[in-house]
Design a protein around this motif. Structure first.
Motif, PDB file in Angstrom:
ATOM      1  N   ALA A 122       0.849  -1.192   0.000  1.00  0.00           N
ATOM      2  CA  ALA A 122       0.000   0.000   0.000  1.00  0.00           C
ATOM      3  C   ALA A 122       0.882   1.237   0.000  1.00  0.00           C
ATOM      4  CB  ALA A 122      -0.934   0.010   1.222  1.00  0.00           C
ATOM      5  N   HIS A 123       0.341   2.327  -0.510  1.00  0.00           N
ATOM      6  CA  HIS A 123       1.040   3.606  -0.465  1.00  0.00           C
ATOM      7  C   HIS A 123      -0.003   4.716  -0.363  1.00  0.00           C
ATOM      8  CE1 HIS A 123      -0.032   3.252  -4.725  1.00  0.00           C
ATOM      9  NE2 HIS A 123       0.097   4.566  -4.822  1.00  0.00           N
ATOM     10  N   ASP A 124       0.429   5.856   0.142  1.00  0.00           N
ATOM     11  CA  ASP A 124      -0.501   6.964   0.328  1.00  0.00           C
ATOM     12  C   ASP A 124       0.216   8.279   0.099  1.00  0.00           C
ATOM     13  OD1 ASP A 124      -3.092   8.134   1.312  1.00  0.00           O
ATOM     14  OD2 ASP A 124      -1.729   8.960   2.820  1.00  0.00           O
ATOM     15  N   SER A 125      -0.304   9.044  -0.835  1.00  0.00           N
ATOM     16  CA  SER A 125       0.313  10.319  -1.193  1.00  0.00           C
ATOM     17  C   SER A 125       0.166  11.352  -0.084  1.00  0.00           C
ATOM     18  CB  SER A 125      -0.310  10.837  -2.492  1.00  0.00           C
ATOM     19  OG  SER A 125       0.203  12.100  -2.829  1.00  0.00           O
ATOM     20  N   GLY A 126      -0.970  11.340   0.589  1.00  0.00           N
ATOM     21  CA  GLY A 126      -1.227  12.350   1.624  1.00  0.00           C
ATOM     22  C   GLY A 126      -0.257  12.286   2.784  1.00  0.00           C
ATOM     23  N   THR A 127       0.122  11.081   3.183  1.00  0.00           N
ATOM     24  CA  THR A 127       1.047  10.909   4.306  1.00  0.00           C
ATOM     25  C   THR A 127       2.450  10.530   3.856  1.00  0.00           C
ATOM     26  OG1 THR A 127       0.270   8.620   4.539  1.00  0.00           O
ATOM     27  CG2 THR A 127      -0.758  10.291   5.951  1.00  0.00           C
ATOM     28  N   SER A 128       2.690  10.473   2.549  1.00  0.00           N
ATOM     29  CA  SER A 128       4.001  10.102   1.991  1.00  0.00           C
ATOM     30  C   SER A 128       4.488   8.793   2.603  1.00  0.00           C
ATOM     31  CB  SER A 128       5.025  11.218   2.226  1.00  0.00           C
ATOM     32  OG  SER A 128       4.618  12.412   1.604  1.00  0.00           O
ATOM     33  N   LEU A 129       3.639   7.775   2.498  1.00  0.00           N
ATOM     34  CA  LEU A 129       3.875   6.508   3.192  1.00  0.00           C
ATOM     35  C   LEU A 129       3.942   5.351   2.204  1.00  0.00           C
ATOM     36  CD1 LEU A 129       3.401   5.495   6.469  1.00  0.00           C
ATOM     37  CD2 LEU A 129       1.586   4.306   5.253  1.00  0.00           C
ATOM     38  N   LEU A 130       4.802   4.368   2.527  1.00  0.00           N
ATOM     39  CA  LEU A 130       4.900   3.120   1.783  1.00  0.00           C
ATOM     40  C   LEU A 130       4.826   1.962   2.763  1.00  0.00           C
ATOM     41  CD1 LEU A 130       8.013   4.084  -0.368  1.00  0.00           C
ATOM     42  CD2 LEU A 130       5.665   3.972  -1.227  1.00  0.00           C
ATOM     43  N   VAL A 131       4.031   0.941   2.447  1.00  0.00           N
ATOM     44  CA  VAL A 131       3.973  -0.283   3.244  1.00  0.00           C
ATOM     45  C   VAL A 131       4.430  -1.420   2.341  1.00  0.00           C
ATOM     46  CG1 VAL A 131       2.580  -1.821   4.652  1.00  0.00           C
ATOM     47  CG2 VAL A 131       2.046   0.627   4.572  1.00  0.00           C
ATOM     48  N   MET A 132       5.504  -2.096   2.754  1.00  0.00           N
ATOM     49  CA  MET A 132       6.168  -3.051   1.866  1.00  0.00           C
ATOM     50  C   MET A 132       6.351  -4.414   2.524  1.00  0.00           C
ATOM     51  SD  MET A 132       9.158  -0.479   0.500  1.00  0.00           S
ATOM     52  CE  MET A 132       9.465   0.139   2.153  1.00  0.00           C
ATOM     53  N   GLU A 133       6.707  -5.360   1.682  1.00  0.00           N
ATOM     54  CA  GLU A 133       7.042  -6.713   2.107  1.00  0.00           C
ATOM     55  C   GLU A 133       8.282  -6.693   3.000  1.00  0.00           C
ATOM     56  OE1 GLU A 133       8.433 -10.856  -0.164  1.00  0.00           O
ATOM     57  OE2 GLU A 133       8.308  -8.940  -1.234  1.00  0.00           O
ATOM     58  N   ASP A 134       8.300  -7.640   3.931  1.00  0.00           N
ATOM     59  CA  ASP A 134       9.440  -7.838   4.807  1.00  0.00           C
ATOM     60  C   ASP A 134      10.279  -8.997   4.256  1.00  0.00           C
ATOM     61  OD1 ASP A 134      10.635  -6.795   6.988  1.00  0.00           O
ATOM     62  OD2 ASP A 134       9.154  -7.470   8.430  1.00  0.00           O
ATOM     63  N   LEU A 135      11.526  -8.755   3.921  1.00  0.00           N
ATOM     64  CA  LEU A 135      12.307  -9.742   3.169  1.00  0.00           C
ATOM     65  C   LEU A 135      13.183 -10.659   4.014  1.00  0.00           C
ATOM     66  CD1 LEU A 135      13.454  -7.717   0.029  1.00  0.00           C
ATOM     67  CD2 LEU A 135      11.611  -9.379   0.228  1.00  0.00           C
ATOM     68  N   GLY A 136      13.266 -10.440   5.286  1.00  0.00           N
ATOM     69  CA  GLY A 136      14.103 -11.304   6.108  1.00  0.00           C
ATOM     70  C   GLY A 136      15.380 -10.616   6.547  1.00  0.00           C
TER      71      GLY A 136
END
Length: 412
Positions: A122-136
């Motif tokens: 997920a990402h959001d322009s309003g809060t300048s946020l990225l939610v990404m996979e955790d790779l280990g």
């Protein structure tokens, strides 16, 4: 920036079994968790609760966290990585967020075997946020190079070179897709960060060299340097570039190398990335020397991947002149940076690893350019480039004394 992304449950820092952390989370960390919960809930249409944020250390521009998925009606990973730009005001930071969000979107749309970075949830322009996979909890390439096993370090470098070639091959012909994603998020002022400082550096460096070191730049050398700017616009050999593929921005995972930190991510001529194999790591002032033969082996590994999409790169007469142009561009650009922004902390990523002296890096780059020009002596302008590079090395040595860039610790 180096980001550790892990699939293991985060360390809660519990001191007494009460579930309370030894150190309370900062307001910015808590705000980031709340923003991530909101973005994920909007993305999936149901409430998702996150817990136990672990600050992974971002930068002055961003916060990077590992969070545990505490409650979700969906089958999400146990942990996620969250990055939020905490000072998004101004065109520069905003452009960085846009490039990174679009870069992750581009790769998330690819087949899993072609995804060379964390998946974007997920990402959001309003809060300048990225939610990404955790790779280990995989080590970075920098950790391998600063370890004590030369064979392991060599394997990591070759794996990184092959992965860089695969990244280029898998994104060939996808510039239109990248541009379409940019338009949805408001395109940055410059799609390629190199177009901002590159022309300025090429124009300004001769006067700086004359003023600082008394080195004259012959017209033929100036013309050769100016010609490198054509790489910024050429329609050939274009692919996605991480822009800053320094060792601390690459994870060595059991699924192969994964690239991180796309704040400068763009589609451009991939020769600028190929020069990372020969300089090496030109945007990084924490780069040490590699043992003899290593760069040739890395270039061969990269070439084996990209020749699938660009068969003409099998021909040295096609590849080597362009590679020399990219190397010349990087050396002039980073020397301009050295002379105009002398604080090494402002010149590029380095993570927590030890750094060589800036003068050692600078002399090594000009020496390497002189050697590359000698090898490409049949290329128009190469002789002038080589002679000029040797004159700069002489001047730098007169200023700083005899310099020798040490090998990475794993090879020392």
């Amino acid at each position: 920036m180096s980001v550790e992304i892990a699939a293991d449950p985060p360390d809660t820092g519990e001191a007494d079994g009460t579930g309370e952390s030894e150190q309370p989370a900062s307001a910015e960390v808590l705000a980031t968790v709340v923003a991530a919960e909101s973005v994920l809930s909007k993305r999936f249409g149901a409430r998702i609760r996150l817990a136990e944020p672990e600050d992974l250390g971002g930068s002055e521009r961003s916060i990077v966290l590992r969070v545990k998925v505490a409650a979700s009606p969906f089958s999400l990973p146990r942990t996620l990585a969250v990055k939020r730009y905490v000072r998004p005001t101004g065109a520069g930071p905003r452009d960085n967020w846009v490039r990174e969000a679009v870069s992750y979107q581009l790769f998330t749309a690819l087949a899993a075997e072609d995804r060379m970075c964390p998946e974007l949830f997920a990402h959001d322009s309003g809060t300048s946020l990225l939610v990404m996979e955790d790779l280990g909890r995989a080590p970075t390439l920098a950790e391998k190079l600063h370890g004590d096993d030369a064979r392991v370090a060599e394997g990591a470098l070759l794996s990184w070179a092959r992965s860089l070639g695969k990244l280029h091959a898998s994104t060939a012909g996808r510039e239109a897709d990248f541009d379409a994603l940019l338009r949805r998020l408001s395109p940055p002022r410059s799609k390629d960060p190199l177009t901002v400082d590159g022309p300025v550096a090429i124009a300004a460096l001769p006067l700086l060299l004359q003023t600082e070191y008394g080195v004259d730049t012959p017209e033929e050398a100036r013309a050769a340097a100016a010609q490198t700017l054509a790489l910024l616009d050429t329609a050939r050999h274009r692919a996605f570039s991480p822009s800053d593929s320094c060792p601390d921005n690459n994870l060595i995972t059991n699924r192969g190398v994964r690239f991180l930190d796309f704040e400068g991510g763009c589609v451009r001529n991939m020769m600028f990335d190929a020069a990372y194999l020969t300089v090496p790591f030109p945007s990084c002032w924490c780069a040490y020397a590699l043992p003899p033969g290593m760069t040739d082996a890395m270039l061969a590994a990269w070439r084996a991947e990209v020749r699938v999409m660009w068969p003409d790169l099998d021909d040295d007469a096609v590849l080597l002149p362009r590679l020399l142009d990219a190397q010349l561009f990087w050396v002039w650009l980073t020397t301009w940076q050295f002379l105009t922004v002398p604080d090494v902390d402002q010149l590029g990523s380095g993570g927590a690893v030890a750094r060589p002296h800036q003068a050692d890096v600078l002399v090594a780059r000009w020496s390497g350019l002189a050697a590359a020009a000698r090898r490409a002596r049949s290329v128009p302008g190469a002789a002038a480039v080589g002679a000029h590079a040797e004159a700069v090395v002489t001047a730098l040595t007169a200023r700083f004394g005899e310099r020798s860039l040490p090998l990475y610790p794993a090879f020392d």
